[in-house]
Enzyme design. Structure first.
Site, PDB file in Angstrom:
ATOM      1  N   CYS A   1       0.850  -1.193   0.000  1.00  0.00           N
ATOM      2  CA  CYS A   1       0.000   0.000   0.000  1.00  0.00           C
ATOM      3  C   CYS A   1       0.886   1.243   0.000  1.00  0.00           C
ATOM      4  O   CYS A   1       1.689   1.442   0.923  1.00  0.00           O
ATOM      5  CB  CYS A   1      -0.901  -0.023   1.236  1.00  0.00           C
ATOM      6  SG  CYS A   1      -1.704   1.531   1.611  1.00  0.00           S
TER       7      CYS A   1
ATOM      8  N   CYS B   1       0.239   3.545   2.872  1.00  0.00           N
ATOM      9  CA  CYS B   1       0.812   3.005   4.120  1.00  0.00           C
ATOM     10  C   CYS B   1       2.297   3.341   4.205  1.00  0.00           C
ATOM     11  O   CYS B   1       2.816   3.668   5.279  1.00  0.00           O
ATOM     12  CB  CYS B   1       0.628   1.490   4.183  1.00  0.00           C
ATOM     13  SG  CYS B   1      -1.090   0.971   4.261  1.00  0.00           S
TER      14      CYS B   1
ATOM     15  N   ASP C   1      34.102  19.124 -20.000  1.00  0.00           N
ATOM     16  CA  ASP C   1      35.539  19.285 -19.871  1.00  0.00           C
ATOM     17  C   ASP C   1      36.199  18.578 -21.062  1.00  0.00           C
ATOM     18  O   ASP C   1      35.591  17.721 -21.703  1.00  0.00           O
ATOM     19  CB  ASP C   1      35.989  18.658 -18.549  1.00  0.00           C
ATOM     20  CG  ASP C   1      37.478  18.808 -18.326  1.00  0.00           C
ATOM     21  OD1 ASP C   1      38.014  19.869 -18.675  1.00  0.00           O
ATOM     22  OD2 ASP C   1      38.099  17.855 -17.820  1.00  0.00           O
TER      23      ASP C   1
ATOM     24  N   ASP D   1      35.682  15.400 -14.614  1.00  0.00           N
ATOM     25  CA  ASP D   1      36.277  14.213 -14.003  1.00  0.00           C
ATOM     26  C   ASP D   1      35.918  14.044 -12.541  1.00  0.00           C
ATOM     27  O   ASP D   1      36.292  13.059 -11.925  1.00  0.00           O
ATOM     28  CB  ASP D   1      37.798  14.210 -14.184  1.00  0.00           C
ATOM     29  CG  ASP D   1      38.482  15.345 -13.436  1.00  0.00           C
ATOM     30  OD1 ASP D   1      37.845  15.990 -12.597  1.00  0.00           O
ATOM     31  OD2 ASP D   1      39.673  15.584 -13.706  1.00  0.00           O
TER      32      ASP D   1
ATOM     33  N   ASP E   1      37.425  19.160 -11.307  1.00  0.00           N
ATOM     34  CA  ASP E   1      36.319  20.035 -11.690  1.00  0.00           C
ATOM     35  C   ASP E   1      35.230  20.106 -10.616  1.00  0.00           C
ATOM     36  O   ASP E   1      34.087  20.456 -10.911  1.00  0.00           O
ATOM     37  CB  ASP E   1      35.702  19.551 -13.008  1.00  0.00           C
ATOM     38  CG  ASP E   1      36.658  19.717 -14.174  1.00  0.00           C
ATOM     39  OD1 ASP E   1      37.289  20.782 -14.262  1.00  0.00           O
ATOM     40  OD2 ASP E   1      36.783  18.780 -14.975  1.00  0.00           O
TER      41      ASP E   1
END
Length: 683
Positions: A11, A14, A393, A580, A584
């Site tokens: 459910c 629930c 990049d 990478d 970065d």
């Protein structure tokens, strides 16, 4: 954090109620209906079980680490369901066949229909009574119970039984469909080995992967899944990496090769020294990331949660008004208007939306993981779908990042060997791909370096053999006021100076990844603009950009990349950055969605990014965006169909043109359709 399997959780409301109650007593709680899992931050396990049993007594709470392999439904439970439905159906058919003759014997009529009613509906009635004691009224068990009891009260016996019986059948089919969906999703993530062959004093014994320690030796036989990350110390083989990368191409491994948990050993016998405990292994991280992704809800999921709070009470208010106002205000007969109101109560449950939408998102997350793309939350699927610009990049993302020394130029009395040696000394402690290529070309590791200093976006300065060595780009030479005649050199260039005297330069070459062009073309095909951001020289960047047919920004420091990303966001909209994941990190964090490449075995890459590509392939980025778009389409299809069908039948019900039979279809039938539609994402 503790993780539990909630066996028998069928459910969706629930699941939401359990999560809401647990949040009152724990630092963190998230129930994933799609996988029947609970993640909770509390040490009070008894309280967790108590709260779950209070909301849903029939749920079995199992610690994930103690869990054996079990299905959501035991065969006995299914047989019991089928028996009760069949018995109720037989009693209902008998009542319908002999209905005319039973009118003369009201007690017999009530006995047959009530027996059929309680056989089909005893569980629904029990759940409704329990929820009423908790003060919960706006849920499907209560609404169906009130609707069918009301039908019995106005002597619509066959319809009351039919609604309860077909609701039970629909619930049973819904549970089977959701269970099948869960198994399908779990099968996508079935990458954990059940055991490890631990080698101790020449003997091999089977143990749990969790019991193996770093430094232990494990044996992987042909056909077995590798249980932990490690390094091969003996044997050669071919391994299948598709569970981690989505690629079917096998990989050869030998002594010294790194292997990751989740790979499958295809041929030779391998002995592996374990390098990470199971909790930090690749498989463990992947499973944890995917399972926790459900805690980050998408806008559509949040919308449905808010919508359900108002939709169900509104329909109930409408039903109440229809039942009361015409008889009292216009002196209409009570029974037909009450019947119309009861029809609306059956229609009012928002199950189709509450179940199918989280299931859609999690199916997409599981599918992406199987393809080697980890999406850390449903919210990132929404962002990926809306992405306008993909900034990438260069080194290691669009190009191989495997540089090789292509040319050495020496001046001012230095030899080529001198230039290479001094460059290798300066770059000795750098992990940059260009630096590693120079060190590899020099091939001699007995270099002593002192006072190493890295200058971001420029290069390095170090001391060795009593000399001060500078190695970097043209900007570094100018900043250090070193006279040099080679400013504009094609390619990726490392200039070298010794004691402020220019020694020469080294050209290193990189190449495009084989799928870089495919990635760019597919990104454009899905409506994304592609740009390249790099710290490399303008000449090198221009050469790569021309090959790919994209815009570029060159000679960028990390803070420059952040500035460019912010400008792109302002000018063009939602932007994803692919890098990478380590160098970065600032720009990945600043983008609307950060995508990390080269993440196999990289903890930092996995932690910093929102999406992780497990095999370095940029072509996985457009695939992820395409999957995100498809997921959004499925989600809004489910929302549109559910609301349209329910709205249509609410109108018919209010006008007295729909019976409870149609109402059951508007509730259970639409739920089944929505769940089936969600599962298209797994294909």
């Amino acid at each position: 954090m503790k993780r539990y399997r909630l066996k028998g959780l069928s459910c969706a409301s629930c699941a939401a109620n359990i999560e809401e109650e647990l949040k009152k007593h724990a630092n963190f709680a998230a129930v994933n209906f799609s996988t029947s899992e609970l993640v909770v931050d509390t040490e009070d396990e008894e309280k967790v079980v108590e709260i779950i049993k209070k909301v849903e007594p029939k749920i079995e709470v199992i610690r994930v680490e103690e869990e054996e392999k079990t299905e959501d439904e035991e065969p006995g439970d299914v047989k019991k369901e089928i028996f009760q439905i069949a018995l109720s159906g037989i009693l209902f058919l008998l009542g319908m066949i002999f209905e005319q003759s039973l009118h003369a014997f009201p007690a017999a009529e009530y006995a047959i229909f009530i027996a059929a009613y309680f056989t089909a509906g005893h569980r629904i009635l029990t759940n409704a009574a329990r929820n009423v004691r908790r003060g919960v009224f706006f849920e499907e068990n209560f609404l169906i119970s009130i609707a069918t009891i009301g039908a019995i009260a106005i002597h619509e016996m066959p319809e009351a039984v039919a609604v309860m019986l077909f609701f039970r059948i629909g619930e049973f089919m819904q549970d089977l469909a959701v269970g099948k969906s869960r198994r399908s999703i779990r099968s996508l993530l079935a990458i954990k080995a059940d055991y490890a062959n631990l080698k101790v004093d020449g003997e091999v014994m089977k143990v749990k992967p969790e019991d193996v320690k770093v430094g232990d030796l494990i044996v992987i036989k042909p056909g077995e899944r590798i249980p932990l990350d490690g390094v091969v110390v003996e044997g050669t083989s071919v391994v299948d990496t598709s569970a981690l990368t989505g690629e079917a191409k096998p990989r050869e491994v030998k002594k010294g090769s790194e292997v990751l948990s989740g790979m499958v050993n295809l041929s030779g016998l391998l002995t592996v020294r374990v390098t990470k405990p199971f909790s930090a292994s690749t498989v463990s991280r992947i499973l944890e990331l995917v399972e926790e992704a459900a805690g980050r809800k998408a806008k559509a999921e949040k919308f449905i949660t808010r919508f359900a709070r108002y939709y169900t009470p509104a329909v109930i208010a409408l039903a109440s008004a229809i039942a009361v106002i015409p008889p009292l205000a216009f002196n209409q007969p009570f029974a037909p208007w009450l019947y119309r109101a009861l029809v609306l109560l059956v229609i009012s449950c928002p199950c189709a939306l509450v179940i199918s939408i989280p299931l859609s998102y999690f199916a997409a997350i599981g599918k992406a993981a199987r393809r080697g793309v980890l999406i850390k939350g449903a919210n990132f699927i929404d962002v990926l779908k809306a992405t306008k610009v993909v900034a990438m990049d260069k080194t290691g993302t669009l190009t191989e990042g495997k540089f090789k020394v292509a040319k050495i130029v020496a001046v001012n009395g230095f030899s080529k060997e001198d230039v290479l040696k001094f460059a290798a000394m300066a770059e000795m402690h750098s992990n940059h791909p260009i630096a590693r290529s120079i060190i590899e070309a020099y091939g001699n590791a007995d270099l002593e370096v002192k006072d190493y200093r890295e200058i971001a976006g420029r290069g390095v300065v170090a001391s060795g053999d009593g000399l001060t060595i500078a190695a970097g780009n043209d900007l570094l030479m100018h900043e250090m006021k070193i006279d040099h005649e080679f400013c504009d050199v094609d390619g990726t260039v490392v200039h070298v100076a010794v004691d402020n005297r220019y020694a020469g330069y080294i050209v290193v070459a990189d190449s495009l990844k084989e799928d870089a062009r495919q990635a760019v073309e597919e990104l454009k095909a899905v409506g994304c603009k592609v740009v390249m951001l790099t710290g490399d020289s303008k000449e090198v960047a221009e050469k790569i950009a021309d090959q790919l047919g994209i815009e570029f920004y060159a000679e960028l420091l990390p803070e420059d990349k952040v500035r460019v990303i912010e400008k792109i966001r302002t000018d063009e909209g939602i932007v994803a950055f692919v890098g990478d994941g380590i160098n970065d990190a600032p720009v990945i964090a600043r983008a609307d969605v950060g995508i990390s490449m080269g993440a196999m075995g990289s903890d930092a890459a996995i932690e910093v990014a929102d999406v992780v590509i497990m095999d370095d392939k940029p072509s996985k980025v457009p695939k992820a965006i395409r999957l995100a778009k498809r997921t959004q389409n499925v989600v809004w299809e489910n929302i549109g169909v559910a609301l349209a069908v329910k709205g249509f039948f609410i109108g018919l019900g209010a006008l007295g043109m729909a019976t409870m039979w149609e109402a059951v279809f508007a509730d259970v039938g639409v739920t089944l359709i929505a769940v089936a539609n969600s599962m298209r994402l797994l294909r």
